[in-house]
Design a protein around this motif. Sequence first.
Motif, short mmCIF file in Angstrom:
data_model
loop_
_atom_site.label_atom_id
_atom_site.label_comp_id
_atom_site.label_asym_id
_atom_site.label_seq_id
_atom_site.Cartn_x
_atom_site.Cartn_y
_atom_site.Cartn_z
N VAL A 215 -3.75 48.08 -9.98
CA VAL A 215 -3.87 48.34 -8.54
C VAL A 215 -2.62 49.03 -8.02
CG1 VAL A 215 -3.99 47.24 -6.28
CG2 VAL A 215 -5.48 46.44 -8.12
N ILE A 216 -1.45 48.56 -8.43
CA ILE A 216 -0.19 49.15 -7.96
C ILE A 216 -0.06 50.59 -8.45
CG2 ILE A 216 2.33 49.02 -8.14
CD1 ILE A 216 2.00 45.97 -8.40
N ARG A 217 -0.47 50.84 -9.69
CA ARG A 217 -0.38 52.21 -10.22
C ARG A 217 -1.34 53.14 -9.48
NH1 ARG A 217 -0.71 53.09 -16.58
NH2 ARG A 217 -2.59 51.87 -16.26
N LEU A 218 -2.51 52.62 -9.13
CA LEU A 218 -3.45 53.44 -8.36
C LEU A 218 -2.88 53.74 -6.97
CD1 LEU A 218 -6.26 54.77 -8.18
CD2 LEU A 218 -7.05 52.66 -7.09
N GLN A 219 -2.20 52.78 -6.36
CA GLN A 219 -1.57 53.02 -5.06
C GLN A 219 -0.54 54.14 -5.16
OE1 GLN A 219 -0.02 49.12 -4.19
NE2 GLN A 219 -1.79 48.57 -2.93
N THR A 220 0.22 54.13 -6.24
CA THR A 220 1.21 55.19 -6.46
C THR A 220 0.52 56.54 -6.55
OG1 THR A 220 2.63 53.65 -7.69
CG2 THR A 220 3.03 56.00 -8.02
N ALA A 221 -0.57 56.59 -7.31
CA ALA A 221 -1.31 57.86 -7.47
C ALA A 221 -1.94 58.31 -6.16
CB ALA A 221 -2.39 57.69 -8.55
N LEU A 222 -2.48 57.37 -5.39
CA LEU A 222 -3.10 57.72 -4.10
C LEU A 222 -2.09 58.34 -3.14
CD1 LEU A 222 -5.52 54.73 -3.37
CD2 LEU A 222 -6.13 57.15 -3.41
N TYR B 27 0.34 62.13 -14.66
CA TYR B 27 1.55 61.89 -15.42
C TYR B 27 2.66 61.29 -14.55
CZ TYR B 27 -0.36 64.30 -19.48
OH TYR B 27 -1.13 64.66 -20.56
N GLN B 28 2.75 61.71 -13.31
CA GLN B 28 3.75 61.15 -12.41
C GLN B 28 3.47 59.68 -12.12
OE1 GLN B 28 3.59 63.81 -9.02
NE2 GLN B 28 5.35 64.99 -9.75
N SER B 29 2.22 59.28 -12.21
CA SER B 29 1.84 57.89 -11.96
C SER B 29 1.78 57.07 -13.25
CB SER B 29 0.47 57.84 -11.27
OG SER B 29 0.48 58.64 -10.10
N GLU B 30 2.23 57.68 -14.35
CA GLU B 30 2.31 56.99 -15.65
C GLU B 30 0.96 56.70 -16.28
OE1 GLU B 30 5.11 56.49 -17.24
OE2 GLU B 30 6.46 57.12 -15.64
N TYR B 31 -0.07 57.50 -15.96
CA TYR B 31 -1.34 57.40 -16.69
C TYR B 31 -1.19 58.18 -18.00
CZ TYR B 31 -3.69 55.45 -12.59
OH TYR B 31 -4.06 54.64 -11.55
N TYR B 32 -2.02 57.80 -18.97
CA TYR B 32 -1.94 58.48 -20.27
C TYR B 32 -2.29 59.96 -20.14
CZ TYR B 32 -2.06 53.68 -22.02
OH TYR B 32 -1.79 52.36 -22.24
N ASP B 33 -3.33 60.23 -19.35
CA ASP B 33 -3.77 61.61 -19.15
C ASP B 33 -4.66 61.65 -17.91
OD1 ASP B 33 -6.29 60.58 -19.96
OD2 ASP B 33 -5.92 61.16 -22.04
N GLN B 34 -5.20 62.82 -17.60
CA GLN B 34 -6.04 62.98 -16.41
C GLN B 34 -7.31 62.14 -16.49
OE1 GLN B 34 -6.69 67.04 -15.06
NE2 GLN B 34 -8.74 66.52 -14.32
N ASN B 35 -7.91 62.06 -17.66
CA ASN B 35 -9.15 61.29 -17.81
C ASN B 35 -8.92 59.80 -17.53
OD1 ASN B 35 -10.69 63.52 -18.48
ND2 ASN B 35 -10.34 63.30 -20.68
#
Length: 259
Positions: free
Chosen positions: A195-202, A218-226
Amino acid sequence: MIKCYWTLEVPPEYSSERQRIIPDGCIEMAFILGDDIKRFTSETDFILQPRSMVLGQTMEPFYIQPMGYVNTFAVRFYPYGFANFISTPIRNLVNKETPIAQLFGEVTANELEQRIINATDIQQRIGIIETFFLNKLNEKSTIDNIVQSTMDTLFSTGGSATIHSILKEDLSKRRQLERKFLKQIGISPKQLGKVIRLQTALKLLLHKKDETLTRIAYQSEYYDQNHFIKDFKEFTGTTPKEFLTDAQMALSSLFYTED
């Protein structure tokens, strides 16, 4: 949480010189089993270090001078480790020695110190320390501290820190932490991190509308766009691009644009 143990024994004829101690990023619990040790507070002024103490983070070098026979046993903690065992704010320990009696109480501290003094060798001392801290892990206040420190780490890293990285080699506490999280927070540490990582991305998505989704991922520390899109749809029910133009998302968007 414990990085290592160390011991130092030096005969009195070799231990009289002043020694400079430099910051190493760790917190230590030390037991002085030999003669007293001075710590200089100025060129000429000094204090005697407590016989059993916690050395907090140091921001500058300092000088010590043994007054005879050196015999020290110490426990070195990872930077994040010791805070889980005490209710005192960790910042209160910075740049000084704190007697362990101030942190754990006179009775507990005296008992621990005497057991360390009476131990016959370093292996026995290590066993005493490990038993002490394993027992502390079962105390409610310690568990609560671990929950708080885990939350702090998740928020400070934008939700990207894994529970494995937070607990390091103390994965035996994972189930205990997850049960406590469910009781106090309502969701697991992993779910809170997502949830916190999604908030960062939003926030990035709404403040940088011209940025590519790959870049935001990548800025939100996800592995990739998918991975980013998969998590986004799980929590919002829509894709990142649709989110920006969906009128039903106007209220949700407001919370992330009013930072």
